[in-house]
Every structure is written in C-alpha cells, then in structure tokens.
Write an enzyme that holds these catalytic residues in place. Sequence first.
Site, PDB file in Angstrom:
ATOM      1  CE  LYS A  21      -3.502  -0.500   2.702  1.00 25.48           C
ATOM      2  NZ  LYS A  21      -4.244  -0.505   3.727  1.00 25.48           N
ATOM      3  NE  ARG A  91      -5.408   3.526   3.882  1.00 20.42           N
ATOM      4  CZ  ARG A  91      -5.242   3.807   2.462  1.00 20.42           C
ATOM      5  NH1 ARG A  91      -4.679   4.522   1.987  1.00 20.42           N
ATOM      6  NH2 ARG A  91      -5.784   2.895   1.990  1.00 20.42           N
ATOM      7  CG  HIS A 450     -14.699 -10.170   3.839  1.00 22.50           C
ATOM      8  ND1 HIS A 450     -15.105 -11.420   4.097  1.00 22.50           N
ATOM      9  CD2 HIS A 450     -13.281 -10.153   4.232  1.00 22.50           C
ATOM     10  CE1 HIS A 450     -14.030 -12.126   4.842  1.00 22.50           C
ATOM     11  NE2 HIS A 450     -13.020 -11.314   4.835  1.00 22.50           N
ATOM     12  NE  ARG A 556       0.057 -45.885  -9.276  1.00 24.74           N
ATOM     13  CZ  ARG A 556      -0.246 -44.637  -9.707  1.00 24.74           C
ATOM     14  NH1 ARG A 556      -1.137 -44.535 -10.745  1.00 24.74           N
ATOM     15  NH2 ARG A 556       0.105 -43.892  -8.994  1.00 24.74           N
ATOM     16  CD  GLU A 740       9.494 -48.141  -5.897  1.00 24.20           C
ATOM     17  OE1 GLU A 740       8.310 -47.410  -5.674  1.00 24.20           O
ATOM     18  OE2 GLU A 740       9.466 -48.987  -6.771  1.00 24.20           O
ATOM     19  N   GLY A 761       9.841 -42.670  -7.535  1.00 21.86           N
ATOM     20  CA  GLY A 761       8.801 -43.169  -7.119  1.00 21.86           C
ATOM     21  C   GLY A 761       8.677 -42.442  -5.646  1.00 21.86           C
ATOM     22  CB  THR A 762       8.189 -38.751  -4.645  1.00 17.33           C
ATOM     23  OG1 THR A 762       6.644 -38.660  -5.324  1.00 17.33           O
ATOM     24  CG2 THR A 762       8.956 -38.127  -5.637  1.00 17.33           C
ATOM     25  CG  ASN A 763       3.346 -41.601  -3.734  1.00 13.68           C
ATOM     26  OD1 ASN A 763       3.700 -40.500  -3.834  1.00 13.68           O
ATOM     27  ND2 ASN A 763       2.577 -42.090  -4.540  1.00 13.68           N
ATOM     28  CG  ASP A 764       6.743 -47.453  -2.285  1.00 16.37           C
ATOM     29  OD1 ASP A 764       6.810 -47.653  -1.177  1.00 16.37           O
ATOM     30  OD2 ASP A 764       6.385 -47.955  -3.228  1.00 16.37           O
ATOM     31  CB  CYS A 826       6.104 -41.635 -11.956  1.00 19.95           C
ATOM     32  SG  CYS A 826       6.944 -42.934 -10.959  1.00 19.95           S
ATOM     33  CE1 TYR A 846       8.467 -39.138 -16.677  1.00 19.52           C
ATOM     34  CE2 TYR A 846      10.612 -39.103 -17.671  1.00 19.52           C
ATOM     35  CZ  TYR A 846       9.794 -40.007 -17.088  1.00 19.52           C
ATOM     36  OH  TYR A 846       9.867 -41.227 -16.796  1.00 19.52           O
TER      37      TYR A 846
HETATM   38  P1  ADP Z   1      -7.582  -2.225   3.725  1.00 23.34           P
HETATM   39  O1  ADP Z   1      -6.092  -2.542   3.689  1.00 23.34           O
HETATM   40  O2  ADP Z   1      -8.121  -3.008   4.607  1.00 23.34           O
HETATM   41  O3  ADP Z   1      -7.875  -1.881   2.244  1.00 23.34           O
HETATM   42  P2  ADP Z   1      -7.076   0.705   4.118  1.00 23.34           P
HETATM   43  O4  ADP Z   1      -6.083   1.123   4.809  1.00 23.34           O
HETATM   44  O5  ADP Z   1      -7.225   0.562   2.469  1.00 23.34           O
HETATM   45  O6  ADP Z   1      -7.728  -0.877   4.347  1.00 23.34           O
HETATM   46  O7  ADP Z   1      -8.376   1.377   4.368  1.00 23.34           O
HETATM   47  C1  ADP Z   1      -9.745   1.120   4.071  1.00 23.34           C
HETATM   48  C2  ADP Z   1     -10.505   2.155   3.720  1.00 23.34           C
HETATM   49  O8  ADP Z   1     -10.427   3.353   4.511  1.00 23.34           O
HETATM   50  C3  ADP Z   1      -9.825   2.725   2.349  1.00 23.34           C
HETATM   51  O9  ADP Z   1     -10.206   1.981   1.374  1.00 23.34           O
HETATM   52  C4  ADP Z   1     -10.675   4.019   2.225  1.00 23.34           C
HETATM   53  O10 ADP Z   1     -11.985   3.965   1.727  1.00 23.34           O
HETATM   54  C5  ADP Z   1     -10.612   4.561   3.793  1.00 23.34           C
HETATM   55  N1  ADP Z   1      -9.546   5.497   3.990  1.00 23.34           N
HETATM   56  C6  ADP Z   1      -8.139   5.143   4.454  1.00 23.34           C
HETATM   57  N2  ADP Z   1      -7.352   6.123   4.552  1.00 23.34           N
HETATM   58  C7  ADP Z   1      -8.095   7.374   4.306  1.00 23.34           C
HETATM   59  C8  ADP Z   1      -7.881   8.585   4.143  1.00 23.34           C
HETATM   60  N3  ADP Z   1      -6.831   9.321   4.446  1.00 23.34           N
HETATM   61  N4  ADP Z   1      -8.934   9.144   3.794  1.00 23.34           N
HETATM   62  C9  ADP Z   1     -10.112   8.910   3.416  1.00 23.34           C
HETATM   63  N5  ADP Z   1     -10.608   7.524   3.650  1.00 23.34           N
HETATM   64  C10 ADP Z   1      -9.482   6.699   3.886  1.00 23.34           C
HETATM   65 MG    MG Z   2       6.309 -47.690  -5.186  1.00 25.89          MG
HETATM   66 MG    MG Z   3      -7.749  -0.598   1.087  1.00 26.40          MG
END
Ligand code: ADP
Ligand code: MG
Ligand code: MG
Length: 876
Positions: A21, A91, A450, A556, A740, A761-764, A826, A846
């Site tokens: 980030k 952050r 999420h 086999r 093996e 023959g990595t299993n054995d 194998c 291979y």
């Molecule tokens: P994550 O790693 O979980 O994505 P972030 O650090 O990106 O978390 O923060 C989540 C959200 O918070 C960002 O997507 C943004 O919308 C908001 N955010 C973070 N920093 C700022 C900021 N300086 N101003 C406004 N919103 C922010």
């Molecule tokens: Mg064998």
């Molecule tokens: Mg983010």
Amino acid sequence: MKQIYRFNEGNADMKDLLGGKGANLAEMTSLGLPVPAGFTIATTACVQFLKQENYFEQNLKKDILEAIHQLENETGKSFLTNEPILLVSVRSGAKFSMPGMMDTILNLGLNDIKVKAFAKLTDSSFAYDCYRRLIQMFGDVVYGIAKESFDKILAKYEASFSKNATDFSIIEQERVIEAYKDLYYIQQKEFPQDPIEQLFIAIKAVFHSWENPRAKVYRQLHDIPFNLGTAVNIQTMVFGNSGEESATGVAFTRNPATGEKKLFGEFLRNAQGEDVVAGIRTPQPLSELKKLQPNAYTDFIHYAEILESRYRDMQNIEFTIDKGQLFILQTRNGKRTAQAALSIALALVEDKVITKKEALLQVTPTMVEQLIHPVFDPKALEEASLLAEGLPASPGAASGQIVFTAEKAKEFHEKGRKVVLVRQETSPEDIEGMVVSEAIVTSRGGMTSHAAVVARGMGTCCVAGCEALTVNEENLMITCDNQVLTEGDIISVDGSTGRIYQSKLQTVTPISNQKLQLLLSWADEQADLSVRTNAETLQDLTAAIDFGASGIGLARTEHMFFGENRILEMRRLILAEDDQEFEVALQRLLHFQQDDFYHMLEITNEKPMIVRLLDPPMHEFLPKDEQTIAELAASLNKSPTKINKQINQLHETNPMLGHRGCRLGITEARIYQMQVEAIFTSAIQLNQNGYNVKPEIMIPLIAEEKELIEVKRSLLQTIEDLFKKYDVTPFPFEIGTMIELPRACMTADQLAKEADFFSFGTNDLTQMTYGFSRDDIGKFLSIYKEKGILPEDPFQSLDQTGVGQLIQTAVTKARQTKSDMKIGVCGEVGGDPQSIAFFQQIGIDYVSCSAYRIPAARLACAQATLNDCRFAKVTL
Ligand code: ADP
Ligand code: MG
Ligand code: MG
C-alpha cells in the site's frame, strides 16, 4: 536507520520496506495523482517493534512527531492544536496484500473538543459521524470491542429519539458519544483525548495486527512468510461522508470475474472507508457515477488508465470523492478469478503490454486447476428448480448443506459433510469457515464485498448480494418468497451465473478451453520439464492426452488385474497348486493384458509410455471376508479351508517392505515375462500396422544392481524370443527402473549402468526415507503440522531437505555414469508446483501426474523454468 518515508520519497519498487500500500501510494504521488499527503513507517520498524521492548519509545516516537509536523506544514492544517483541523488515517499495509485481514483506523485526531470545532466548520451530523466512527474503529482495533456493540447503541438511540443519526442535535450526538465511551469503561479502558496518544496507540495496534489470528490464517493459506511485518501509513483524511456530493468506492480497471476490458466498480454516496466492502448498504455501480459526478468520473477514468499502464496489470483502486473532488487512496494488482486472470494475461499480450513469458507468470497453477473445474451439468440445470439469483461473485459450481456460521461450517466439515456457508455478509472472522465451504452465499454486499473478494482468492464459488434471500442467522433459517430452508438443507450454487438452486445438482468438467490451451502451448515452449501422465485406463489416458500429456510416465499394471474376470484369474494364479493351473491362469491374464496394452499403445503411439511391472504383494489380490473366500473356493473348485490356509501363508507382517516389486519378478519370473510378452506382442502388431511404438518397461522397487541384472536378463530373453517368433526386425525399446528406495538413490551410479531410464517413485521413497507409512501418516500428521514439526504432508509436497537430497544425489550419480540418462518423477508430488520448482533445479527431465493435474503442472513447469535462479537473467 531511516524508518519513516514521506509519500514523495518512495516508489513502487519499495514494497519490502513500505509494504504494498505504502509503495503504491508513493508511486501514485510521484505520478502526480491526487493522493492525500502522508508518510509510511517501514515494515522494518514493525519487525523491530514486535521483537524489542521499548523500541517504539526509543526509536520511533521522535521521528513520528517530526513527520506529523511536516504533514501539518504540508497541508497547512493542525493535528495537535488549532483549526483548520487535520485528521489522519492510520492504515496497515504489508508487502503482500491481505485484504481486510489487518487493521485501519480513520478520522484520527478528533476528540470531545475538536469535534465541536469541526462541527462548526463543517456540519454537525458529519463531524459526529466521523467521531463515532473513530471511537468505534479505535475500540475495535485497539481494545477488541466488537463493532456491533457500537452499532447497537446507535440503533437504540435512533429508535428512542425517533430519527436518523444524521438529524441528531449536538446534545443528542453527545449522548451517543458518551454511550460509546461507556463500552470502553466496561473494559476499564478509556478513549484517549490527546491526538498524539491516539496516534501512538493506533500505530502500535496496527503493528500488532500483523500477529492477529485471522492474519495468520490468511498468511498460511497464501504462503506469505510470517516474518515480514506490516508497514503503517499515516495519511491526511479526505471525506466521502461529507454529504451527497461525496462518496467512497472501489473499482477494477477490468472485470475481475470475467477479465472483460471495461472499468468495473461500485461506490456509495455519503459514506466512508469500508462501507462498500462491509456490504452494509448495497452500493451503486460505477457507471452511475458518470451522471452524478461527471468530472470526478472523467478524472477517474484518466487515472485508471495511467495506473494500468504503469503497473502493466489490472488494477484494484480505492477512491474517495470529497465534495466533488476525487482522491485516489490505494491501488494494487487486482485479485481476479482464474477465468479473468487468463483473459487479462492474453489480452495484455495481444496489446503488447506484456510478453508471453510475463503472461505465464500472471496466471497461477491453482487458477489453471480452477479453469478445468466443474460446472453444473446442462441437463441437470434444465430440470433444476431455481431458488434465487444474486451476483456471480466467484465462478464454479458446488452443492452442499446450508450452514449459517463459520463454526458450524468447520464442525460439519470435520464430520466429512460438504457445506455451503450462507450469511447476510461475511467478515474477516469467518475466514476459517469460508476455507472449508464448497460455496459461499451472502444476501447483502456487492462484487467487491468481503465474501466476493475472499472467495475469488480461494477459488471457491460464491454468490453475493442475493437479496431475494432473507437470511435469519439467529433462527438458522432462510426465507425466499414463501419457501423456507433451514440448516442442513442442500442447495447448489453457481458462482458463474449467480444462481442458487434447491437440491443437489450433478457437475461436469469442461476440458476444452481455447484460451487455456493457448497459454499452455506457450508454457510448453518455455518449460524445461515435460509433463507425462500416470494412467492405466483408456479413459484416464484419453483425458490426459486431451490435457496435453506428453506421454505416460507410469502405467501401473496391477490396476488392470482388478476387473471382475481378471481378479479371478489372478487369484487362480496365486493359489495355483501345480504348474498346469498356473499356466492356465497366466495365459488368460496374458490375453487381458495384451488387449489393455494394445489399446493404450495405440493411443500413445509415438509418445513414450512407461509400463511398470507388477508391484504390490500378492495377498493384496486375495479376498478377506468369509463370503468372498467361499465364493472363490466354489469358482476354483477348492475347499475354503485350504484357501484360508493359503491366504494365511501369504500374510506378511510388513507387506510394504515384503515380497513385492522386483522381488516377485525374481521369484515368480513368469509373471513379469507374461507382462512383457503382452506389451511386446501388442507393440509388434501395432508396428506392423504402421505405428511407431517404443515400449518402456519399468521395474519397481530395485535396491541392488544384481536384482536389476537378474530381472533384465530374463526379460531380454523373452523379448528376443518374441522378435524371433514373430519374425520382425527388433525395434527400439527401453528397460529402466523405479528409484524408490534410499539404497537405490545411494547406488544410482551402479544402477545406471543397467537401466535405460530412471523414474523416482516419490511415494515409496518418502515412505522409506521417513519411515512413515503412507497409509498411517493421517494418525499423526495434523498434530505434526500444528506443532510445526512438519510444514506440510511430505506425500503431497516433496520434502526437499531430506527426500529431495536423496533424489539430487541419485541424479548426480546417475549422470556420472550416463550423462544423458532420462530421469523422471512419477509420484504424487509430480503435480505439485513447489516440488516441480525443485525438480527443475536438479535437472529432472519430466514429471508424471494424474490427468486432471496435467494442465496446472504444465504451467508450473514453465514457471519453474522462468523462475529458475540459474537463469535469473532470462529476459522476460
Ligand atoms: P485495507 O487494507 O483493509 O483495504 P485501507 O487502509 O485501505 O484498509 O483502509 C480502508 C479504507 O479506508 C480505504 O479504502 C478508504 O476508503 C478509507 N481510507 C483510508 N485512508 C483514508 C483517508 N486518508 N481518507 C479517506 N478515507 C480513507
Ligand atoms: Mg512404489
Ligand atoms: Mg484498502
């Protein structure tokens, strides 16, 4: 050592130090994008902090204060004292993106007094919205006070004042703040009023979040090293919650589900931070921003293009609009479905943005596995009853029993049941339940919620925002129109269409995918290792060839003796009391095997085909239960007592170390001779009909050179006789051995004198090296993994330090004897990308794996070559 970097001091290549980030915020700053000013505390500071007491006080405090002063100067605002008020976000941001796994706090710097001033400068409902969010996030991140308990308080006050929080008077707002603070008091904590104290505590909490359990699970799942630490970004706040002209959003420069080259995203008006991702309100599609905020929209398109061409990959961008003004808050290479990854990689090559080699590194072997994964059988779909339709958040098709919590998902999973996790929305706490689910369904949230993001990352099929479903998590119930489903009911989820069906549906696996075939053809051009298949049925073999197998690495033969008629003849042979009976059985088995090999060689033709002669101990073919023994006695016209006695005589204490493999080939030479006769008569016949087959015979379980000499002598005699008998000019063939046993590895130079090829023959070999029985390791493996004694199952991913060293020694010794000896692998690990990378390093020719693992293995082989440190300077 410099631990703090302003955004204008870094760049995209500094991910180790600044985290993903931070490095990208710096890069965007230098590209001239509208990034709110700020600075990054390096990952190295986090690592030190987690190791060393007082590190923060002694080494960081002063520099942080100085950086804050600089930020005050830069923005012309004040964090410590007066107006205009500077608020910041704190952050987290590690080297590898771990979405939602670690913590972020927004609106830092507000307190009881500043919020009043802030309210005067702006508007009170906005100012208090920020303050409430701060107290809530701070409570959650720093003290683990559940977010929901704050939400409940707000809801309660909204009800008792009969209005929305946006319409609260200042006095009402303060009442809510007091109630929020009470949640702290219950835990004997206090919300700090001093902005600097807030900042220090928040930074420490983000450092600590590197070690929170869900971050650990995520790292384990995605193979992210544990010792990297997270950077912390301190950034000037901009406000998406400052009115209807403001918004917060997430976008992808291409569609992350399909790869289509079209901006794709969502935003929420008058909202902040995670509101979009949390799925609290269902967001609007980005296209609607065009009408609402044409200027911000045009700017966004422009920046999105800049970012995609700078990073040469699809970008996932987080943005905020503050009263009409656009800010970019984050960019990273976007997570995508397998299908999207493939389409994007090919499209970028076509547009000459990246090379073929780079494209091969943009798609993972796991994605390839997903691309050949099942879809619902179209016929089953015609008759299926549709329950509801949501967003196609992550493709795939799966059925399972409904569960409503991550805990239940785990509990059902441990009992061996297949589950579909159904929730209003998921949160990072659900991660372990999501991992074990066949599919994930949410009733709220968008394509970037999420649930959607995590499911796509794991390749689990997911339908998000299925609003037709009312999910009642407390009563374990889903209602949809007038239908009711409860825990344990089976549903089928189609993550590619967003449809959910009642009951279980059959799936089918698509084999032809032209885009994938194109990518894999590039892979084959690059790869040093080729990929063969382990196959002994025509069905597996045909699938394997379709999947691009370059031959058979292991057929086999014992599996061919288990068919209904065949097993009887095999048993007749084992239990034979005289030569005549033995010969009768042997002749019948010969016919079966001739038929098998004829068809297999016909399919493989010029491609290599290694047939391994009989390997398991004899008693594996004999019945165990009384009834089958009685039936066998009847078919063979013998007394059950006698057969029982014979079976007992064949019993071994340690069958895997017993009378098997070449040991049988030596004591019962006629069986191996029969097998070789079957192979060669088929080959002779085919070659007379214009084929060009070149059989390769593999002898299992060789430990000693003289064993090999002995078996070979007898087989060569048989082959020579056959060439004479059928009066044909001898064609090329090979006799090699399986390696093996540890002794075979250590004497590989001697064995190489006698063998035309080797196949590990990595299993054995793993079994014999560790002394772990493959069939019993399950009893202790999970505890070994938990205690960190074994990182993973050595039967799934090669133990490079032990077994791998034996293999390497054997390869070196073999090539001392025969420099051009063909050497393959194998065993099960032949399809495992990590193991493949090791095989590349030690010069294996291979790998051989089961049919459905071939496409992923082909890509893994190419990646192994491209990543091979011996050729680190290969231009991409
Ligand atoms: P994550 O790693 O979980 O994505 P972030 O650090 O990106 O978390 O923060 C989540 C959200 O918070 C960002 O997507 C943004 O919308 C908001 N955010 C973070 N920093 C700022 C900021 N300086 N101003 C406004 N919103 C922010
Ligand atoms: Mg064998
Ligand atoms: Mg983010």
